[in-house]
Design an enzyme around this catalytic site. Structure first.
Site, PDB file in Angstrom:
ATOM      1  N   PHE A 142     101.723  15.923 -18.487  1.00 56.37           N
ATOM      2  CA  PHE A 142     101.307  15.731 -17.098  1.00 56.37           C
ATOM      3  C   PHE A 142     102.028  16.772 -16.262  1.00 56.37           C
ATOM      4  O   PHE A 142     103.253  16.834 -16.261  1.00 56.37           O
ATOM      5  CB  PHE A 142     101.624  14.321 -16.597  1.00 56.37           C
ATOM      6  CG  PHE A 142     101.010  14.052 -15.256  1.00 56.37           C
ATOM      7  CD1 PHE A 142      99.709  13.564 -15.155  1.00 56.37           C
ATOM      8  CD2 PHE A 142     101.707  14.315 -14.088  1.00 56.37           C
ATOM      9  CE1 PHE A 142      99.120  13.345 -13.912  1.00 56.37           C
ATOM     10  CE2 PHE A 142     101.120  14.096 -12.847  1.00 56.37           C
ATOM     11  CZ  PHE A 142      99.832  13.607 -12.754  1.00 56.37           C
ATOM     12  N   ASP A 227     108.920  21.910 -17.792  1.00 58.55           N
ATOM     13  CA  ASP A 227     108.580  21.081 -16.644  1.00 58.55           C
ATOM     14  C   ASP A 227     109.549  19.900 -16.639  1.00 58.55           C
ATOM     15  O   ASP A 227     109.361  18.923 -17.359  1.00 58.55           O
ATOM     16  CB  ASP A 227     107.128  20.609 -16.753  1.00 58.55           C
ATOM     17  CG  ASP A 227     106.738  19.720 -15.575  1.00 58.55           C
ATOM     18  OD1 ASP A 227     107.641  19.261 -14.849  1.00 58.55           O
ATOM     19  OD2 ASP A 227     105.528  19.469 -15.394  1.00 58.55           O
ATOM     20  N   LYS A 256     110.725  15.314  -7.923  1.00 59.24           N
ATOM     21  CA  LYS A 256     111.109  13.906  -8.043  1.00 59.24           C
ATOM     22  C   LYS A 256     112.575  13.648  -7.673  1.00 59.24           C
ATOM     23  O   LYS A 256     112.917  13.614  -6.508  1.00 59.24           O
ATOM     24  CB  LYS A 256     110.790  13.405  -9.455  1.00 59.24           C
ATOM     25  CG  LYS A 256     109.288  13.296  -9.711  1.00 59.24           C
ATOM     26  CD  LYS A 256     109.007  12.609 -11.008  1.00 59.24           C
ATOM     27  CE  LYS A 256     107.526  12.500 -11.333  1.00 59.24           C
ATOM     28  NZ  LYS A 256     106.816  11.465 -10.587  1.00 59.24           N
TER      29      LYS A 256
HETATM   30  C1  LIG Z   1     106.382  16.225 -15.607  1.00 65.71           C
HETATM   31  C2  LIG Z   1     105.662  16.206 -14.295  1.00 65.71           C
HETATM   32  N1  LIG Z   1     105.254  17.353 -13.746  1.00 65.71           N
HETATM   33  C3  LIG Z   1     104.633  17.396 -12.559  1.00 65.71           C
HETATM   34  C4  LIG Z   1     104.366  16.229 -11.863  1.00 65.71           C
HETATM   35  C5  LIG Z   1     103.670  16.300 -10.533  1.00 65.71           C
HETATM   36  O1  LIG Z   1     104.566  15.978  -9.517  1.00 65.71           O
HETATM   37  P1  LIG Z   1     104.051  15.580  -8.049  1.00 65.71           P
HETATM   38  O2  LIG Z   1     103.396  14.246  -8.160  1.00 65.71           O
HETATM   39  O3  LIG Z   1     105.287  15.566  -7.202  1.00 65.71           O
HETATM   40  O4  LIG Z   1     103.100  16.647  -7.619  1.00 65.71           O
HETATM   41  C6  LIG Z   1     104.754  15.009 -12.397  1.00 65.71           C
HETATM   42  C7  LIG Z   1     104.447  13.750 -11.705  1.00 65.71           C
HETATM   43  O5  LIG Z   1     104.490  12.682 -12.228  1.00 65.71           O
HETATM   44  C8  LIG Z   1     105.422  14.990 -13.647  1.00 65.71           C
HETATM   45  O6  LIG Z   1     105.823  13.837 -14.213  1.00 65.71           O
END
Ligand SMILES: Cc1ncc(COP(=O)(O)O)c(C=O)c1O
Length: 400
Positions: A142, A227, A256
């Site tokens: 994700f 990520d 986050k």
């Molecule tokens: C690993 C990862 N990358 C990117 C995102 C996207 O983050 P945002 O919701 O702040 O755009 C998330 C969101 O859950 C995530 O868990």
């Protein structure tokens, strides 16, 4: 016209009338939080093991973050990035001095942090790999909801309604180094992975997965982008997830837990691959004084108080408690996790029901998969709160 709503049902009704229906919410209207606890509009108390989606790493309304926000709000909220501001640079220094990366760009969310990382990788490919632009990512990953990050995300059900997607992403099985090797070609610029897949169901790779991917990237001249939007800032029990696997990424995305509750993201790069140049990237709100002051206070507190160690200890305690629950309920199929990113899987698609009954028992969880719930409490959670969550979960499972 001001709202006349007062009880839960009124707010739920207002949502139906005014808010775009893009999320199926739990019937809980949260009005206040402190530490691991939140209270709803009717005064009911809950143990919050969702933490605003792994965001409130120091719990709700931590005094250090509140103080920083209040002081900064009375001092300076926003300037353009045409000017230097001090909280932005203090935060940048803190992140660089406590990681293996050399430079940082601040933005507003996880998706933006990943999007920036991908742009950097493409520019790197253009300059250093004869125009290569493809990024290999994993199924069940994700990476966000913008068109670019949705295209990177390896979950077809999120992507289907929005075809055609942004080209340039190749998906392979997670925890499979050979698949990455096979997918690598002349057009490949980078491999982008989560150290542990969070939204994909708390999927933990073999210990040698990231080291072997690192080795392959070095051999091929590819960038390794991690990520760490969900795993960063202490969640796995070390400040960054990569530290658990003894690898260093070339590029890392954060968000986050970085802000302790305010919307902020960051992508970081090593100097050797920082291919972006003036004019290549920007953001009106990215790096603004308010979010940076909050994030600086939160990051400093996590680092100086070694909050990651509490995440490690409480993660072990939670896993042990959940293993105990598993031994008493035949339909619990698996307990898995690292630090305070933990999942319990069932032998059937009952996670929605489990979450509802847990809510009633005063425990907030997330149905991360149809057959799995996710636990991601604040990293400051106490032993008593961990045990309390296990007791409430057990009471809920008995009612199924
Ligand atoms: C690993 C990862 N990358 C990117 C995102 C996207 O983050 P945002 O919701 O702040 O755009 C998330 C969101 O859950 C995530 O868990």
């Amino acid at each position: 016209m001001s709202s006349q709503a007062s009880g839960r049902a009124d707010w739920v009704e207002m949502e139906k009338q005014y808010y775009m229906f893009t999320v199926r919410r739990q019937p809980v209207v949260i009005v206040r939080g402190e530490g691991t606890l939140v209270w709803d509009v009717d005064g009911k108390e809950y143990l919050d093991f969702t933490s605003g989606w792994a965001v409130n790493n120091l719990g709700h309304c931590h005094p250090a973050i509140t103080k920083a926000i209040v002081e900064q709000a009375a001092t300076l909220l926003q300037t353009s990035n045409q000017f230097y501001t001090t909280p932005q640079l203090q935060l940048a220094q803190t992140l660089v001095e406590n990681s293996c990366l050399d430079k940082v760009f601040l933005c507003n969310s996880g998706a933006e942090a990943v999007e920036g990382s991908v742009k950097l990788a493409r520019k790197y490919g253009k300059k250093n790999r004869d125009g290569a632009y493809e990024v290999i990512t994993a199924y069940n990953s994700f990476h966000g909801r913008t068109l670019g990050t949705l295209s990177a995300t390896g979950q077809p059900h999120y992507q289907e309604p929005f075809q055609p997607l942004v080209p340039g992403f190749v998906h392979v099985d997670y925890d499979d180094v050979e698949a990455i090797m096979e997918a690598t070609g002349d057009r490949t610029a980078a491999v982008m992975l989560e150290p542990v897949q969070g939204e994909g169901g708390v999927n933990i790779p073999a210990d040698d997965y990231l080291p072997r991917v690192r080795e392959w990237c070095d051999k091929q001249g590819l960038l390794l982008v991690l990520d760490e939007v969900q795993t960063g800032m202490g969640r796995l029990g070390t400040l960054f997830g990569y530290q658990q696997y003894d690898v260093e990424p070339d590029v890392m995305a954060l968000a986050k837990g970085l802000g302790g509750g305010v919307p902020i993201g960051a992508f970081m790069s090593k100097d050797h691959c920082m291919a972006l140049e003036p004019g290549d990237h920007g953001s009106t709100f990215g790096g603004n004084p308010l979010t940076c002051a909050a994030s600086y206070a939160s990051s400093k507190h996590i680092i100086e108080n070694d909050v990651s160690s509490n995440a490690l200890a409480m993660g072990e305690r939670l896993m042990m408690a959940l293993e105990g629950v598993k031994s008493r309920f035949g339909f619990v199929a698996d307990v898995r996790g690292r630090g305070l990113l933990v999942a319990m899987a069932f032998d059937d698609d009952i996670s929605g029901k489990v979450v509802s009954v847990c809510n009633e028992e005063g425990l907030l969880l997330n149905a991360v998969r149809p057959n799995a719930v996710r636990f991601m409490p604040p990293l400051t959670v106490s032993p008593e709160e961990v045990d309390g969550a296990a007791t409430r979960l057990e009471a809920a499972l008995k009612r199924l």
